[in-house]
Design a protein around this motif. Sequence first.
Motif, short mmCIF file in Angstrom:
data_model
loop_
_atom_site.label_atom_id
_atom_site.label_comp_id
_atom_site.label_asym_id
_atom_site.label_seq_id
_atom_site.Cartn_x
_atom_site.Cartn_y
_atom_site.Cartn_z
N GLN A 43 0.85 -1.18 0.00
CA GLN A 43 0.00 0.00 0.00
C GLN A 43 0.89 1.24 0.00
O GLN A 43 2.00 1.21 0.53
CB GLN A 43 -0.91 0.02 1.23
CG GLN A 43 -1.90 -1.12 1.28
CD GLN A 43 -2.75 -1.07 2.55
OE1 GLN A 43 -2.41 -0.40 3.52
NE2 GLN A 43 -3.87 -1.76 2.53
N PRO A 44 0.42 2.34 -0.57
CA PRO A 44 1.22 3.57 -0.52
C PRO A 44 1.45 4.00 0.92
O PRO A 44 0.64 3.73 1.80
CB PRO A 44 0.36 4.58 -1.28
CG PRO A 44 -0.58 3.77 -2.10
CD PRO A 44 -0.83 2.52 -1.33
N PHE A 45 2.54 4.70 1.17
CA PHE A 45 2.78 5.25 2.49
C PHE A 45 1.73 6.32 2.81
O PHE A 45 1.22 6.98 1.90
CB PHE A 45 4.17 5.87 2.57
CG PHE A 45 5.27 4.85 2.63
CD1 PHE A 45 5.51 4.13 3.80
CD2 PHE A 45 6.09 4.61 1.54
CE1 PHE A 45 6.53 3.19 3.87
CE2 PHE A 45 7.11 3.68 1.59
CZ PHE A 45 7.34 2.96 2.76
N PRO A 46 1.39 6.50 4.08
CA PRO A 46 0.42 7.53 4.45
C PRO A 46 0.88 8.92 3.99
O PRO A 46 2.08 9.18 3.85
CB PRO A 46 0.39 7.45 5.99
CG PRO A 46 0.84 6.06 6.30
CD PRO A 46 1.84 5.71 5.24
N ASP A 47 -0.09 9.80 3.77
CA ASP A 47 0.22 11.14 3.28
C ASP A 47 1.17 11.89 4.21
O ASP A 47 2.06 12.61 3.75
CB ASP A 47 -1.07 11.94 3.10
CG ASP A 47 -1.92 11.42 1.96
OD1 ASP A 47 -1.37 10.70 1.10
OD2 ASP A 47 -3.13 11.74 1.92
#
Length: 214
Positions: A43-47
């Motif tokens: 999953q993408p890293f958190p913003d």
Amino acid sequence: MPDRQNDAPAPESRSDTHPWRDLLRRWSEEWLDPVLHEQERHQPFPDEVRAARWLGSAGATPEELAALEARLGAVLPPSYREFLQTSDGWLDTTTSIRRLLPVRETGWLKDLDPELIDLSTGGQEHVDIPDEDYFVYGDDQDPCVVRTEYLTDMLKISHTPEALDVYLLNPHIITPDGEWEAWYLAHWLPGAVRYRSFWDLMNDEYRNFRGDHD
């Protein structure tokens, strides 16, 4: 808990402070590069992580570190303590290790994950390993040469859901400068890869992350 002195040659002397911030900053920037590495993550890293360009957090306070040592009944090895002072926990090191634990979650393996001890030792006949075979590090090390009896006393410092891959610190093997032996235990290994210190383990994992190994 019995401590045992490591009779192997001590690592090259370093200054009292390991350059954790430099290493972790480079690691963060490379993980967050969308072309190089971030697409490898599930999953993408958190913003907020992307905005800060930092996969860690604020460092643990002296009070938090003292409380951890009191809870463990042990003095933390210098390089691991300095890591926690730099960042109290960490996201992915490689695609195999998902999270380095913060102070509040760090604990003895027998308390946090006894099943892992059973899986790693179950059904194996105990074999005495002489020091001359055990105290071999680097490229000449055989990952099958491990003393599994140490697992019951190890410190668990990482977590990867639904996988055996984990970083452990071994209080039975202590170098003259107070470092504990560090293990990388993984489902795909016939044993474990061992290092003289947490600092050495993390530097090797960074090289693996960058694909510097042949």
